[in-house]
Motif scaffolding. Structure first.
Motif, PDB file in Angstrom:
ATOM      1  N   MET A  33       0.843  -1.194   0.000  1.00  9.04           N
ATOM      2  CA  MET A  33       0.000   0.000   0.000  1.00  9.04           C
ATOM      3  C   MET A  33       0.875   1.239   0.000  1.00  9.04           C
ATOM      4  SD  MET A  33      -2.876  -0.996   2.883  1.00  9.04           S
ATOM      5  CE  MET A  33      -3.883   0.466   2.619  1.00  9.04           C
ATOM      6  N   ALA A  34       0.389   2.282  -0.655  1.00 11.12           N
ATOM      7  CA  ALA A  34       1.088   3.569  -0.642  1.00 11.12           C
ATOM      8  C   ALA A  34       0.948   4.199   0.737  1.00 11.12           C
ATOM      9  CB  ALA A  34       0.517   4.487  -1.705  1.00 11.12           C
ATOM     10  N   VAL A  62       9.139  -3.640   7.430  1.00 12.57           N
ATOM     11  CA  VAL A  62       8.515  -3.358   6.140  1.00 12.57           C
ATOM     12  C   VAL A  62       9.594  -3.011   5.121  1.00 12.57           C
ATOM     13  CG1 VAL A  62       6.357  -2.533   7.178  1.00 12.57           C
ATOM     14  CG2 VAL A  62       8.146  -0.893   6.614  1.00 12.57           C
ATOM     15  N   VAL A  63       9.227  -3.151   3.863  1.00 13.40           N
ATOM     16  CA  VAL A  63      10.106  -2.735   2.774  1.00 13.40           C
ATOM     17  C   VAL A  63       9.362  -1.712   1.929  1.00 13.40           C
ATOM     18  CG1 VAL A  63      11.527  -4.812   2.671  1.00 13.40           C
ATOM     19  CG2 VAL A  63       9.409  -4.738   1.393  1.00 13.40           C
ATOM     20  N   ALA A  64      10.101  -0.771   1.386  1.00  9.14           N
ATOM     21  CA  ALA A  64       9.513   0.297   0.579  1.00  9.14           C
ATOM     22  C   ALA A  64      10.035   0.207  -0.844  1.00  9.14           C
ATOM     23  CB  ALA A  64       9.876   1.654   1.177  1.00  9.14           C
ATOM     24  N   ARG A  65       9.150   0.518  -1.779  1.00 11.99           N
ATOM     25  CA  ARG A  65       9.579   0.614  -3.173  1.00 11.99           C
ATOM     26  C   ARG A  65       8.894   1.819  -3.800  1.00 11.99           C
ATOM     27  NH1 ARG A  65       5.792  -3.332  -3.022  1.00 11.99           N
ATOM     28  NH2 ARG A  65       4.137  -3.264  -4.576  1.00 11.99           N
ATOM     29  N   LYS A  66       9.622   2.505  -4.615  1.00 11.12           N
ATOM     30  CA  LYS A  66       9.097   3.712  -5.273  1.00 11.12           C
ATOM     31  C   LYS A  66       8.370   3.278  -6.545  1.00 11.12           C
ATOM     32  CE  LYS A  66      10.060   8.376  -5.696  1.00 11.12           C
ATOM     33  NZ  LYS A  66       9.236   9.258  -4.947  1.00 11.12           N
ATOM     34  N   THR A  67       7.133   3.723  -6.680  1.00 12.65           N
ATOM     35  CA  THR A  67       6.344   3.465  -7.886  1.00 12.65           C
ATOM     36  C   THR A  67       5.823   4.796  -8.375  1.00 12.65           C
ATOM     37  OG1 THR A  67       5.217   1.994  -6.306  1.00 12.65           O
ATOM     38  CG2 THR A  67       5.063   1.417  -8.585  1.00 12.65           C
ATOM     39  N   GLY A  68       6.466   5.335  -9.370  1.00 11.91           N
ATOM     40  CA  GLY A  68       6.097   6.677  -9.821  1.00 11.91           C
ATOM     41  C   GLY A  68       6.397   7.675  -8.726  1.00 11.91           C
ATOM     42  N   ARG A  69       5.388   8.412  -8.316  1.00  9.69           N
ATOM     43  CA  ARG A  69       5.572   9.404  -7.245  1.00  9.69           C
ATOM     44  C   ARG A  69       5.278   8.839  -5.860  1.00  9.69           C
ATOM     45  NH1 ARG A  69       3.358  15.192  -8.819  1.00  9.69           N
ATOM     46  NH2 ARG A  69       3.477  15.196  -6.560  1.00  9.69           N
TER      47      ARG A  69
END
Length: 106
Positions: A33-34, A62-69
């Motif tokens: 989720m964003a 948790v892990v974060a990934r950038k998707t667009g903005r």
């Protein structure tokens, strides 16, 4: 997992909002989720959600990934599974001593 790895994760999880975040991410599955979506769902300001997610990220929960903005977060399932096994290793030896009839067998 060693105690030094478990403590930051346990500390990060010892807060109601962060537990809600983990539960939401578990339901979201691999899609994640964003951060703004999580903040809106929980009903807290986005800047506060960013702080909570930073704590969970530093703890490797948790892990974060950038998707667009957007930055999309998902559970770090491997690390959370390791934490579960670590907790089991603390509890399982105790279970035998507390089971019904344990004192009668001694």
């Amino acid at each position: 997992m060693h105690e030094s790895d478990a403590l930051p994760m346990l500390s990060a999880m010892a807060q109601p909002t962060r537990l809600k975040v983990l539960a939401m991410l578990a339901r979201a599955g691999g899609a994640g989720m964003a951060s703004g979506e999580i903040a809106d769902a929980i009903g807290i300001p986005r800047h506060l959600m960013s702080s909570h997610l930073a704590v969970l990220s530093r703890a490797n929960a948790v892990v974060a990934r950038k998707t667009g903005r957007a930055v999309v977060y998902s559970l770090n399932g491997d690390r959370l599974s390791e934490l579960g096994r670590y907790i089991d290793s603390l509890v399982l030896p105790i279970e035998g001593a507390d089971s019904p009839g344990a004192n009668e067998r001694a």
